[in-house]
Write an enzyme that holds these catalytic residues in place. Sequence first.
Site, PDB file in Angstrom:
ATOM      1  N   LYS A  22       0.703  -1.227   0.064  1.00 19.82           N
ATOM      2  CA  LYS A  22      -0.126  -0.112   0.161  1.00 19.82           C
ATOM      3  C   LYS A  22       0.881   1.361  -0.065  1.00 19.82           C
ATOM      4  CE  LYS A  22      -3.159   2.673   3.271  1.00 19.82           C
ATOM      5  NZ  LYS A  22      -1.944   3.587   3.786  1.00 19.82           N
ATOM      6  N   ASN A  23       1.936   1.393   0.855  1.00 26.16           N
ATOM      7  CA  ASN A  23       2.579   2.490   1.214  1.00 26.16           C
ATOM      8  C   ASN A  23       3.236   2.851  -0.189  1.00 26.16           C
ATOM      9  OD1 ASN A  23       1.543   2.859   3.653  1.00 26.16           O
ATOM     10  ND2 ASN A  23       3.291   1.930   4.602  1.00 26.16           N
ATOM     11  N   ARG A  97      -4.923  10.774   3.253  1.00 24.27           N
ATOM     12  CA  ARG A  97      -3.664  11.148   3.608  1.00 24.27           C
ATOM     13  C   ARG A  97      -2.796  11.011   2.542  1.00 24.27           C
ATOM     14  NH1 ARG A  97      -1.462  13.149   7.773  1.00 24.27           N
ATOM     15  NH2 ARG A  97       0.898  12.895   8.221  1.00 24.27           N
ATOM     16  N   ASP A 121      -5.614   7.513   9.018  1.00 24.26           N
ATOM     17  CA  ASP A 121      -6.030   6.906  10.424  1.00 24.26           C
ATOM     18  C   ASP A 121      -6.036   7.967  11.472  1.00 24.26           C
ATOM     19  OD1 ASP A 121      -5.959   4.548   9.326  1.00 24.26           O
ATOM     20  OD2 ASP A 121      -3.879   4.346   9.420  1.00 24.26           O
ATOM     21  N   ASP A 319       3.639   0.116  11.911  1.00 28.51           N
ATOM     22  CA  ASP A 319       2.462  -0.684  11.493  1.00 28.51           C
ATOM     23  C   ASP A 319       2.108  -2.069  11.914  1.00 28.51           C
ATOM     24  OD1 ASP A 319       1.733   1.671   9.920  1.00 28.51           O
ATOM     25  OD2 ASP A 319       2.469   0.887   8.156  1.00 28.51           O
ATOM     26  N   MET A 341       6.038   6.363  17.881  1.00 32.46           N
ATOM     27  CA  MET A 341       5.791   7.222  16.945  1.00 32.46           C
ATOM     28  C   MET A 341       4.266   7.861  17.145  1.00 32.46           C
ATOM     29  SD  MET A 341       7.509   5.659  13.649  1.00 32.46           S
ATOM     30  CE  MET A 341       9.382   4.971  13.872  1.00 32.46           C
TER      31      MET A 341
END
Length: 435
Positions: A22-23, A97, A121, A319, A341
Amino acid sequence: MSSFVIEGGHRMRGEITPQGAKNEALEVICATLLTSEKVEIRNVPDILDVANLIRLLADMGVKVEHVAKGAYTFQADAVDLNYLETDDFLRRAGSLRGSVMMTGPLLARFGRAVLPNVGGDKIGRRRLDTHILGFRKLGAEMIYHTARRTGELRAEKLRGTYMLLDEASLTGTANILMAAVMAEGVTTIYNAACEPYIQQLSAMLIRMGAKIAGVGSNLLTVEGVGSLRGTTHTVLPDMIEVGSFIGMAAMTGSDLRIKNVNYNQLGIIPDAFRRLGIQMTQEGDDIHIPTHETYEIETFMDGSIMTIADAPWPGLTPDLLSVILVVATQARGSVLIHQKMFESRLFFVDKLIDMGAQIILCDPHRATVIGLGHRFRLRGGKMTSPDIRAGIALLIAAMSADGTSRMDNIEQIDRGYQHIDQRLNALGACITRVD
């Protein structure tokens, strides 16, 4: 809105292939704005965030063709910059985002971009200072429009410079890198993120004609070029999905083979799960997880409680901490999960406590999990998915629990995991999607 009804206690068996990352997909799709020539991207995941980004580019005037399963071509030879001023763009880009990574390519090629108030998110503050400071270093100016809550970025000409990023931001590095490849002169980016996603984006940009040195390190040197050409790019398997399947297999007592994982790009992810006592074998480019009747969390060499924490690559990706936390609830032993984070990412643990998990939320960043082993199983319940990663973690918990669970707001899971209910049901899970 849709929901999942999950009947727990079903073991799975078989093979599953991870989707495209995805990223990475969000980054490389935005990078197609850097050229007027055609770019083909393969292994694109069929997930909500990616689909929304593709539709957004199409509405901006990018020619998009779905040429095969998971494969698209993009040609940004007639981009409508006026669309950036519309309420439709601000609304849709603001809900995604990943749209923030259009800013660097637009600024590099057209000297103009609009930075919307982006969503994503709900896991705590996710500031964009790193992006904006990087653009300013390159010579861009930003005007913030308070009424519309948007930033307008302009630059007659971007110029290379030295910059030390205030944090090793993944999206910040990607955005600044895409702006720098067409800046005049040399740009040096220190404290850059160096995840495989950035390495893949860099490799794609180099094939397009960019000049980038230091790929894979936290020091990138970029020599600007006047234009970029088209290329073909294949997205890596999603390492977060691979980790999710490892945890899912162990917690449900399943026997799974995860196919074509690109093992050398997984970093310390397999070792993080081995610390929980999960056994797995690498067979070629596959990972096999046998049936686990139980698994036991390791301790440190001096006997103290194990701590698992996230860190910038090559450390453990944040993640996967939600999944690791859930999997630890059914292990034997205890572990401290330290999420450094994001300050809201552990708040979903109250739902696990309602299911019978023994978890102490020490503060917004730390949770101690007391593993009960399979002797005390979780119980089904009603829950809501707060974000993508907590959503898949709660789904894993429900699959291992006694009884039936209902999960609402599963659109959050759909943002990051393609057809997850269908793929898991094919292996023996019992998940029903209801509207």
